[in-house]
Design a protein around this motif. Structure first.
Motif, mmCIF file in Angstrom:
data_model
loop_
_atom_site.group_PDB
_atom_site.id
_atom_site.type_symbol
_atom_site.label_atom_id
_atom_site.label_comp_id
_atom_site.label_asym_id
_atom_site.label_seq_id
_atom_site.Cartn_x
_atom_site.Cartn_y
_atom_site.Cartn_z
ATOM 1 N N SER A 38 21.515 -98.631 31.819
ATOM 2 C CA SER A 38 21.499 -99.169 33.182
ATOM 3 C C SER A 38 22.645 -100.171 33.286
ATOM 4 C CB SER A 38 20.156 -99.816 33.494
ATOM 5 O OG SER A 38 19.789 -100.708 32.492
ATOM 6 N N PRO A 39 23.064 -100.468 34.505
ATOM 7 C CA PRO A 39 24.253 -101.308 34.668
ATOM 8 C C PRO A 39 24.171 -102.625 33.899
ATOM 9 C CG PRO A 39 23.644 -100.382 36.762
ATOM 10 C CD PRO A 39 22.582 -99.972 35.801
ATOM 11 N N SER A 40 22.956 -103.155 33.721
ATOM 12 C CA SER A 40 22.869 -104.450 33.060
ATOM 13 C C SER A 40 23.206 -104.366 31.584
ATOM 14 C CB SER A 40 21.467 -105.035 33.216
ATOM 15 O OG SER A 40 20.518 -104.101 32.739
ATOM 16 N N PRO A 43 27.745 -104.396 32.333
ATOM 17 C CA PRO A 43 28.164 -104.299 33.733
ATOM 18 C C PRO A 43 29.611 -103.864 33.899
ATOM 19 C CG PRO A 43 27.013 -106.351 33.339
ATOM 20 C CD PRO A 43 27.237 -105.722 32.003
ATOM 21 N N THR A 47 30.710 -100.380 35.852
ATOM 22 C CA THR A 47 31.575 -100.259 37.025
ATOM 23 C C THR A 47 32.677 -99.235 36.774
ATOM 24 O OG1 THR A 47 31.245 -102.604 37.285
ATOM 25 C CG2 THR A 47 32.887 -101.584 38.692
ATOM 26 N N ASP B 95 18.709 -102.844 38.928
ATOM 27 C CA ASP B 95 20.064 -102.342 38.700
ATOM 28 C C ASP B 95 20.053 -100.825 38.543
ATOM 29 O OD1 ASP B 95 20.500 -102.945 35.123
ATOM 30 O OD2 ASP B 95 18.737 -102.428 36.300
ATOM 31 N N ASP B 96 18.974 -100.326 37.946
ATOM 32 C CA ASP B 96 18.877 -98.895 37.784
ATOM 33 C C ASP B 96 18.685 -98.203 39.125
ATOM 34 O OD1 ASP B 96 16.839 -96.408 36.350
ATOM 35 O OD2 ASP B 96 18.935 -96.795 35.884
ATOM 36 N N GLY B 99 22.083 -98.303 40.713
ATOM 37 C CA GLY B 99 23.197 -97.661 40.033
ATOM 38 C C GLY B 99 22.966 -96.212 39.693
ATOM 39 N N GLU B 101 22.437 -92.340 39.804
ATOM 40 C CA GLU B 101 23.010 -91.330 40.700
ATOM 41 C C GLU B 101 21.990 -90.774 41.665
ATOM 42 O OE1 GLU B 101 26.448 -89.635 37.823
ATOM 43 O OE2 GLU B 101 24.908 -88.239 38.515
ATOM 44 N N ASN B 106 25.917 -94.472 45.743
ATOM 45 C CA ASN B 106 27.292 -94.106 45.463
ATOM 46 C C ASN B 106 27.593 -92.631 45.702
ATOM 47 O OD1 ASN B 106 29.793 -95.283 44.508
ATOM 48 N ND2 ASN B 106 29.630 -93.694 42.967
ATOM 49 N N THR B 110 30.122 -90.857 48.516
ATOM 50 C CA THR B 110 31.240 -89.981 48.140
ATOM 51 C C THR B 110 31.086 -88.613 48.772
ATOM 52 O OG1 THR B 110 31.059 -91.085 46.022
ATOM 53 C CG2 THR B 110 32.643 -89.315 46.183
ATOM 54 N N THR B 821 32.969 -97.546 49.074
ATOM 55 C CA THR B 821 32.396 -97.320 47.753
ATOM 56 C C THR B 821 32.662 -98.512 46.829
ATOM 57 O OG1 THR B 821 34.353 -95.992 47.329
ATOM 58 C CG2 THR B 821 32.308 -94.811 47.703
ATOM 59 N N GLY B 825 29.927 -100.627 44.782
ATOM 60 C CA GLY B 825 30.096 -100.854 43.351
ATOM 61 C C GLY B 825 29.984 -102.331 43.014
ATOM 62 N N GLU B 829 27.398 -104.051 40.536
ATOM 63 C CA GLU B 829 27.893 -104.828 39.407
ATOM 64 C C GLU B 829 27.277 -106.219 39.396
ATOM 65 O OE1 GLU B 829 32.112 -104.928 39.064
ATOM 66 O OE2 GLU B 829 32.016 -106.415 37.445
ATOM 67 N N GLY B 832 23.847 -105.944 38.189
ATOM 68 C CA GLY B 832 23.889 -105.642 36.765
ATOM 69 C C GLY B 832 24.218 -106.867 35.935
ATOM 70 N N SER B 833 25.213 -107.640 36.368
ATOM 71 C CA SER B 833 25.554 -108.786 35.516
ATOM 72 C C SER B 833 24.522 -109.898 35.624
ATOM 73 C CB SER B 833 26.958 -109.321 35.755
ATOM 74 O OG SER B 833 27.348 -109.175 37.025
ATOM 75 N N THR B 835 21.412 -109.353 35.936
ATOM 76 C CA THR B 835 20.334 -108.901 35.062
ATOM 77 C C THR B 835 20.685 -109.168 33.608
ATOM 78 O OG1 THR B 835 19.897 -107.154 36.649
ATOM 79 C CG2 THR B 835 18.853 -106.947 34.505
ATOM 80 N N GLN B 836 21.915 -108.827 33.252
ATOM 81 C CA GLN B 836 22.301 -109.024 31.867
ATOM 82 C C GLN B 836 22.258 -110.508 31.510
ATOM 83 O OE1 GLN B 836 26.365 -108.660 30.583
ATOM 84 N NE2 GLN B 836 25.769 -107.112 29.100
ATOM 85 N N GLN B 839 18.768 -111.662 31.063
ATOM 86 C CA GLN B 839 18.188 -111.202 29.794
ATOM 87 C C GLN B 839 18.675 -112.071 28.645
ATOM 88 O OE1 GLN B 839 19.420 -107.171 29.990
ATOM 89 N NE2 GLN B 839 17.453 -106.440 30.785
#
Lengths: 406, 900
Positions: A38-40, A43, A47, B95-96, B99, B101, B106, B110, B821, B825, B829, B832-833, B835-836, B839
């Motif tokens: 997953s994106p995390s 990241p 992208t 995030d999932d 992100g 598909e 996204n 497209t 797009t 994105g 992102e 996602g960041s 989340t990261q 964590q």
């Protein structure tokens, strides 16, 4: 340092949870084949992955477009080849007609075959593309671009529209050649004229394409145009021919007889049928002639020039002019076909280029996204081992209690 | 005796010690239990002759082993860990969702552009159009789906916040109760506190720290005052405060944490930090809302841009495109972007809306609008999350009143706005939810352009014209519909470009092809540079054209100096950005009453900035059929200031238009005048496309009369005046000046009507901008013409389709930083960041918390082995002490036995 009993248990339990979570993640990576779940997880890589997938999708899109364009251009190319063949046949016929001793019936049969070839060309000019639109109609692809006007002469009903498509980022190519460029606006070697019935004529009058009978006289008159107007005077249909620019009348109030030739200023044409009062016809001189116009004048010349010295001279002039215009039409066709060829090359090379780019993108994508199985599986084995060790050691330590010894 | 007592003290003390130890053992797993220890203290010894004799042992206190410093540290680390845990939990899967598909946007984006490009490749294909329409519907559905998933997360987090608040309330109540109990507990006075009460309170405080950041302050009476977040007190001795979550989402926009008070409930959301509550709020306001706003912004930007471009096109049925997606500024959508606070909504009469003016300038923030007073006009706009001040100002009393912001405007439509009013403004929040497709059939997709051009087949030169590009349907500044195209997308009027010479052309109205008329505003004398690409129409939406040739009755005259009065022309320019008006120094025309030629006036005007003037002169020479005379001589002169260039025409025979024309053709000097000549059989028209005065003199000793006229080049044509010349007479015809002014430029002239004004003192001008553009190139010749017409039947035209399919290639959003797009994105992102980061932070915080816990356990935790040891220790001591008692008894018995 003092350690409480609950501390011992909590710590152990916490470690199991951590190890289990790590192991579960590694297992998911192995099962899905993806490093980035997953994106995390990453990241930045995420992208980049999305961008690469976008690029690939766009590239696929362009390749679709290129395929469609290729089909259309190939169709046009084929049509133009057939058209060039027809032009060659026309040349043969015209040269034949120009050879001195021809009888009346010879002329007639040449004129007949010219008619046939002309019909062929018209249907080539009306070819449809792969999606059913007319290839040479400019923007008006839903309607046949070439058809007969009220007088039976071929007129162009399309426009000068040019269509392009996008075949790569910021790159477009033209995908059609319109009928005006290809068949209509052919330069005429020497001044010529085109006839037309007015739009709002009420009667059923038709005007023939016309021929030049006296070149000198005609070129003096050029570039002026003629207007032929009809009137009803005491039950008789009469016509007047005057100059469009000055209004000077060359023929006034002449009695109209259907099919009789009208000769003025070195030009001759026929009006037939039943025109009504206030109907009009224009004879516009210019320096362009469509291929169909050229053929129509040839046919009319063969059929109407009398077998007199002046008539034969006029016929010679018509044939000369016809051959010169034919050459221009052939040159134009060659030019356009060359353009189609160049575009087909561009399509081909762009397809190649896109395929190569795709390959590169796929590789990069795989690097970022796909898991390295060797590494992941050895990691899984190690985590598994660590977990086992932790479990066993915990089992041992938790059994120790002073109370057991009391 | 004292032996017995001493022994007894030992028994009792060790008994208590054992009780304490057993208490420790049994409470080993009680959360928050601090181990207790009996404090052995020696009894005061008794002084005797032999020295001090100890009196045994005493348990002074059951000590609770607990370090307040460690407690504070633990609470602090717990708060941090809970906060990150709450963030991670809320972010889980988000995030999932975005992100992936299958669930994210996204691929839908497209594919949408992809099918548009396919349809543009083959605009006549109805199956490709259907496909494009299906993808559009799919995209909208996907937007809505992502939006609703995010909103349900919002619902969940609000529920969590609500639950957090309930827990905080009950913990606060509990702590207040314990405070009272502790303060009133017996033994307090002597410094002994009920250990388990303290444990319980500490445990409640620790639980509270899981929810929110906690600060404590111990009072002398043993009570503890508790405040949360940035210092909001919730427990004061025996009193506790109550918190709750405000209203429902629909009503107030964002739900705030409220502190219930005597008068009003006060919003304290900004004061809350740390803990699960802090984490939940951070997630909701700093991650979830901006994500919804970000996705909404994409939906709004896409709708606006698609609609703008689509309106410029023509569909398969020949109609103008109209809106592809739902209009982003329809009433219900615009009103839904601004919500009043609960109190402000009570009055019910305030009506406001937020219109998107330029989606490329939008950001992803939410705002609050407050009328702060002291009057009812002053307002403040703040960032709703950070509280940062964004704008202050005051509104006028008129309604509607508008406040402009970057990319949107707040329109206060009606109602009694007053001090104390508060509104939440979220311009993009509902963007995805409100998105919808407007077109319903593939043939309504506007892939063609409504205009095209055709070169006339009689053209002699090599001029070429492009098929045309649409620029606008509406004036970009005023929003008013441009009238070059009618509602059906037809060119109104259809036009024709006619070349008068190699470098001059006019554009005429050919609504009636047999009778071309001048255009309104006119384009009668346009310059063309051969060999270069020339644009036909003005590209400046603000440009205007005005004409000047004096009043309509002014025709040729025998005495040119008597015609126009002196005038000063002033050009004022208003800068469109700053609004500052600058004035250029005025120019004087017809100075001192000396008539200037149109050419000279145009030259002066062209020296001014923002002004483009063109001058031309036309004169018609009409011989009198009843008085043709014989062999007249006609002098044609171009008069420019003091400069005169003249040519004498010698007419052969009677004077007719044709014989005059002949004389012109045969005169080799006439070319040098550079005039164009047209002969229609009745009159000869001379035209200078530079604008000098044309002077005609007649020398007709053998009779003949000549009419000299000045045609009207505008409107309905005709003649503005004429003079009839007899032998020896002359007449001068002056020219016209057509002026085009750039955006914001205005022309005024002084009034000097003696006898006439050349320029109307306050001339009216008409917009020159048509909203489309054509380009001419090559080398056309005089007489060449090009038709501009409506693209009827243009089913194979894909010009607008190419532009539509290309919309994602340009960076439009976020002031030109992102394509659609890209913008998505970026949202993914960000999530996602975050989340990261959460964590990683959670792990780090977890480690810290573990350390603190270890420390706490080290100090206060029970070790069973240790207690087991202590059991033995105290048991031994007990036994030993009981032995002492036994010995004492034996001694006593022995003593008693002595007496028996």
């Amino acid at each position: 340092m003092r350690v409480s009993t609950s501390q011992i248990f909590n710590q152990g339990i916490q470690q199991f949870q951590n190890l289990n979570a790590q192991q579960a993640r590694t297992q998911e990576q192995v099962a899905t084949g993806k490093e980035v779940l997953s994106p995390s997880d990453d990241p930045v890589a995420s992208t980049r992955i999305v961008q690469l997938k976008d690029d690939l999708a766009r590239s696929e899109q362009y390749q679709d477009t290129l395929d469609m364009t290729q089909t259309r251009l190939e169709r046009e190319d084929g049509t133009l080849s057939s058209y060039t063949d027809a032009l060659a046949r026309t040349r043969e016929l015209m040269v034949q007609a120009g050879s001195g001793s021809l009888s009346e019936s010879d002329r007639e049969s040449i004129a007949q075959e010219l008619r046939q070839v002309k019909g062929q060309m018209v249907s080539l000019a009306n070819t449809k593309g792969p999606e059913g639109e007319f290839l040479f109609a400019g923007f008006q692809g839903g309607e046949k671009p070439f058809g007969e006007d009220v007088s039976g002469n071929i007129e162009y009903r399309g426009d000068s529209g040019e269509r392009s498509v996008q075949i790569d980022d910021g790159v477009t190519i033209k995908v059609n050649d319109n009928g005006r460029e290809t068949f209509e606006a052919i330069p005429s070697d020497r001044p010529t004229f085109n006839t037309r019935a007015a739009q709002n004529n009420e009667g059923s009058g038709r005007i023939s394409s016309g021929v030049v009978t006296d070149r000198e006289e005609f070129e003096q008159f050029y570039p002026d145009d003629l207007v032929v107007t009809f009137d009803e005077v005491s039950g008789n249909t009469e016509y007047t021919v005057k100059s469009q620019r000055t209004g000077e009348e060359f023929i006034s109030g002449e009695d109209y007889v259907s099919g009789n030739p009208i000769e003025v200023n070195g030009m001759r044409f026929e009006v037939s049928g039943e025109p009504k009062k206030d109907d009009s016809f224009t004879v516009t001189s210019g320096d362009q002639q469509s291929i169909f116009g050229t053929m129509e004048k040839m046919i009319e010349g063969l059929e109407t020039h009398p077998n007199t010295p002046e008539g034969r001279e006029a016929l010679e002039d018509t044939i000369d002019q016809g051959l010169a215009n034919l050459q221009n039409a052939e040159d134009r066709a060659t030019e356009i076909q060359a353009g189609v060829g160049t575009r087909l090359n561009t399509v081909e090379s762009t397809k190649e280029f896109l395929k190569d780019s795709d390959l590169l993108a796929q590789e990069t994508l795989s690097d970022l996204e796909d898991v390295d199985y060797a590494e992941a599986i050895s990691r899984l084995t190690q985590q598994n081992f660590t977990l086992q060790a932790a479990q066993q050691s915990f089992a041992r330590i938790s059994r120790l209690s002073l109370f057991d010894a009391l | 005796m004292s032996l017995l007592n001493t022994g007894l003290t030992g028994i009792l003390s060790n008994q208590k010690a054992l009780e304490t130890t057993s208490n420790n053992i049994t409470n080993a797993n009680t959360p928050g239990y601090s181990r207790q220890r009996a404090d052995f203290v020696s009894n005061p010894s008794q002084a005797t002759g032999s020295g001090y004799i100890g009196q045994g042992v005493n348990v002074a206190d059951i000590q609770r082993l607990n370090d307040e410093f460690i407690n504070t540290q633990l609470r602090s680390d717990t708060t941090l860990h809970s906060e990150q845990t709450a963030l991670v939990e809320n972010l889980n899967g988000m995030d999932d969702l975005l992100g992936n598909e299958k669930t994210g946007l996204n691929q839908a984006l497209t594919q949408f552009f992809g099918t548009l490009q396919d349809a543009a490749e083959s605009p006549a294909s109805s199956s490709l159009r259907e496909q494009a329409l299906n993808q559009a519907d799919n995209l909208v559905a996907r937007f809505k789906s992502v939006d609703s998933q995010l909103r349900s997360r919002e619902q969940t987090v609000d529920d969590r916040i609500s639950a957090n608040l309930n827990e905080i309330n009950s913990l606060a109540d509990g702590i207040a109760e314990l405070n009272l109990k502790i303060a009133e507990s017996p033994g307090r006075a002597s410094g002994r506190d009920a250990n388990e009460l303290l444990d319980k309170r500490d445990e409640k405080l620790r639980q509270l720290s899981e929810l929110v950041q906690v600060q404590t302050n111990e009072n002398n009476d043993g009570t503890v005052d508790v405040s949360i977040g940035k210092g909001q007190g919730i427990v004061s001795k025996g009193n506790s405060a109550t918190l709750r979550l405000s209203g429902s989402t629909e009503q107030a926009g964002r739900r705030e944490v409220l502190l219930e008070g005597v008068g009003r409930d006060r919003a304290i959301t900004h004061e809350i930090t740390g803990g699960a509550l802090g984490g939940n709020l951070t997630f909701r306001d700093e991650i979830l809302e901006p994500t919804l706003n970000g996705i909404g912004r994409i939906a709004i930007g896409l709708s606006e841009r698609m609609n703008e471009q689509h309106q410029l096109g023509q569909d398969l049925n020949g109609n103008l495109g109209g809106n592809f997606f739902r209009d982003i500024n329809s009433e219900s959508l615009a009103r839904g972007r601004i919500t009043p606070s609960a109190e402000t909504a009570e009055s019910g009469d305030r009506q406001a809306r937020v219109n998107i003016t330029d989606s490329s300038k939008l950001d992803t923030r939410s705002y609050t609008l407050e009328f702060t007073g002291p009057d009812d006009q002053q307002y403040r706009i703040r960032d709703a999350t950070s509280g940062e001040l964004v704008k202050t100002g005051s509104i006028s009393d008129s309604r509607p009143s508008t406040i402009s912001m970057e990319g949107f405007e707040i329109e206060l439509e009606s109602g009694d706005f007053q001090q104390g009013d508060e509104f939440t403004i979220r311009p993009t929040y509902n963007g995805a939810r409100d998105m919808a497709t407007e077109i319903v059939a593939g043939e309504q997709i506007a892939l063609a352009a409504p205009i095209r051009a055709e070169a006339s087949s009689g053209n002699q030169g090599t001029g070429q014209i492009t098929q045309g590009t649409m620029l606008n349907i509406r004036d970009p500044e005023t929003g008013r519909r441009l009238d070059a195209l009618d509602e059906n997308g037809n060119l109104d009027p259809p036009m024709e470009i006619r070349f008068l010479s190699e470098n001059r052309y006019e554009v005429v109205d050919v609504s009636d092809p047999a009778n071309p008329k001048p255009l309104d505003p006119p384009m009668n004398n346009v310059r063309f540079e051969p060999g270069k690409t020339n644009t036909v129409f003005s590209g400046d939406p603000g440009s205007r054209t005005l004409t000047a040739s004096g009043p309509a009755e002014n025709g040729p005259t025998a005495d040119p100096d008597s015609v126009y009065g002196e005038q000063n022309i002033t050009i004022r320019t208003r800068d469109p950005e700053t609004g500052v008006v600058s004035t250029q120094s005025p120019i004087t025309i017809n100075e001192g009453g000396d008539k200037e030629s149109a050419r000279s006036i145009a030259d002066k005007l062209n020296n001014q900035r923002g002004v483009e003037a063109t001058a031309y002169t036309e004169a018609t020479l009409t011989p009198d059929p009843s008085n043709q005379g014989n062999n007249p001589d006609i002098e044609v002169a171009l008069v420019e200031g003091g400069d005169v260039k003249d040519v004498t025409l010698n007419v052969n025979g009677p004077l007719t238009a044709d014989s005059l024309n002949q004389a012109i053709q045969e005169n080799s000097d006439f070319q040098s005048l550079g005039l164009s000549v047209t002969n229609d059989g009745d009159s000869v028209k001379l035209r200078s496309d530079r604008g000098e005065d044309i002077r005609i003199s007649l020398d007709a000793t053998n009779g003949a009369e000549l009419g000299v006229g000045k045609p009207n080049p505008y409107g309905d044509g005709g003649t503005t005046g004429s003079e009839t010349l007899s032998d020896g007479e002359q007449a001068t015809v002056g020219g016209y000046v057509d002026t085009t002014l750039a955006d914001g430029v205005r022309l005024t002239a002084t009034d000097n009507p003696s006898p006439e004004n050349f320029f109307d003192p306050a001339p009216s001008s008409d917009p020159a901008y048509k909203g489309f553009q054509f380009e001419l190139s090559g080398n056309p010749e005089a007489g060449d013409s090009f038709r501009l017409e409506t693209n009827e039947g243009g089913t194979s035209d894909n010009r607008n389709g190419l532009a539509l399919g290309d919309l994602n290639a340009k960076n439009y959003l976020d002031n030109g930083n992102f394509s659609f797009t890209d913008a998505y994105g970026s949202v993914v992102e960000d999530v996602g960041s975050r989340t990261q980061t959460a964590q990683v932070d959670k792990e780090a915080a977890g480690t810290l918390m573990e350390q603190s816990q270890k420390q706490w356990e080290e100090q206060s935790g029970v070790n069973l082995d240790e207690e087991a040891g202590r059991l033995i220790q105290f048991q031994n001591a007990y036994s030993a002490s009981s032995q002492v008692v036994s010995v004492a008894r034996d001694l006593f018995n022995t003593l008693l036995g002595t007496f028996n």
